[in-house]
Design an enzyme around this catalytic site. Structure first.
Site, PDB file in Angstrom:
ATOM      1  N   CYS A 195       0.840  -1.211   0.000  1.00 32.96           N
ATOM      2  CA  CYS A 195       0.000   0.000   0.000  1.00 32.96           C
ATOM      3  C   CYS A 195       0.874   1.260   0.000  1.00 32.96           C
ATOM      4  CB  CYS A 195      -0.907  -0.056   1.231  1.00 32.96           C
ATOM      5  SG  CYS A 195      -1.711   1.477   1.665  1.00 32.96           S
ATOM      6  N   CYS A 240       0.098   3.724   2.802  1.00 34.80           N
ATOM      7  CA  CYS A 240       0.587   3.174   4.074  1.00 34.80           C
ATOM      8  C   CYS A 240       2.067   3.491   4.253  1.00 34.80           C
ATOM      9  CB  CYS A 240       0.385   1.661   4.127  1.00 34.80           C
ATOM     10  SG  CYS A 240      -1.334   1.125   4.023  1.00 34.80           S
TER      11      CYS A 240
END
Length: 119
Positions: free
Chosen positions: A45, A48
């Site tokens: 991600c 993230c």
């Protein structure tokens, strides 16, 4: 038990993100610390990864414990908290879930959230 609100049995504050190994581990961390910000994340991600240095800074700068849950490794745990996308941030205060946010939040917003429960 010789624990305190900041650092558990060692008496030292936790100044880096703590990687959660199981649902029981998360429950213990939430029970043992006053304010816990849980980052449900995934290695693949991009947002993230952008959030990672922000969380590392908050772990060092605030009284909150920053906990990280890899949703690929802990799918059932993520499901238990209704995590549908990453990053999802869940804030606990005094053992209770008090906030949940999906997506990247700026450092100052996260700091304000944490400080709202640590003061």
């Amino acid at each position: 038990m010789a624990t305190d609100a900041h650092g558990g049995a060692s008496g030292q504050s936790i100044d880096e993100p703590l990687h959660i190994e199981s649902e029981n581990h998360l429950e213990d961390v939430v029970d043992d610390h006053g304010v816990v910000l849980v980052d449900f994340h995934a290695d693949w991600c991009g947002p993230c990864q952008m959030l990672e240095p922000v969380l590392e800074g908050l772990a060092d700068e605030t009284e909150a414990v920053i906990a990280k849950v890899d949703v690929d490794e802990h799918q059932q745990l993520a499901g238990a908290y209704g995590v549908r996308s990453v990053p999802t941030l869940v804030l606990f205060a005094d053992g209770e879930q008090v906030e949940q946010h999906t997506g990247v939040l700026p450092a100052d917003r996260l700091r304000s959230l944490i400080e709202g429960y640590t003061e």
